[in-house]
Write a protein that holds these residues in place. Sequence first.
Motif: not given
Length: 216
Positions: A157-168, A176-181, A201-207
């Motif tokens: 659920a956290c991985t999916m939520l992170g993806m949703y936050l990353a993509r809107g 930033p919230k996606a990384l926290e999740v 996903l986290g590595a991609s967001i940080r880039k």
Amino acid sequence: MVIRKLMLLAAVSLSLLQTAVAEEDAQIVERIDAQVRANAQWTQEAEQCPADLMPARRALEINAYDCNTADQLDGCLTLCTAGDAYSCLRTAVTLQQLGGDPAGFEPLYQRACKLGAASGCTNHAAGLYRADMQSERVQACAARSFTRACDQDDPWACTMLGMYLARGIGVKKDLPKALEVLKKSCKHGEEDPACSNALQLGASIRKTLDKAKPAD
């Protein structure tokens, strides 16, 4: 030559046995699917958003009944019907892995969710999204469901939520919230697919965030 003939006969016999087992498994899956679809309450509840049925607390996983093969499905479904959340979850997973109809396993994911198995909520929310990816209502429902399941420490659920936050998707884009999740996705170690996907996903967001930083 005799040995080769015996080996050939053994291979044919094994192939016939595997075919017979596969056919028997398919019949069991079809029968269980039909039983689930015949339960009007379960099929109706499957149309609701998992977040709206999810209890405030997770159910304790006490029953350790196996449900990894087709011949175990009847026993697992009996326990699910009696109200064991994780038997519902395991039955749904096995049905899906054996090629069952979503109309058979999705109501079981939802029942697992309703009874307190957060992973059931995650799986059903993902199923709803796959079935209707263009619907903003479904996107928002899935996001709410992933949020609540992540709050109950379900890694996927956290991985999916992170993806949703990353993509809107279904929520406002918030990297930033996606990384926290995503920090909550590795509960079961880095070899868990929920964690490995979260790490990628986290590595991609940080880039992305690094590129957006103003130059010194």
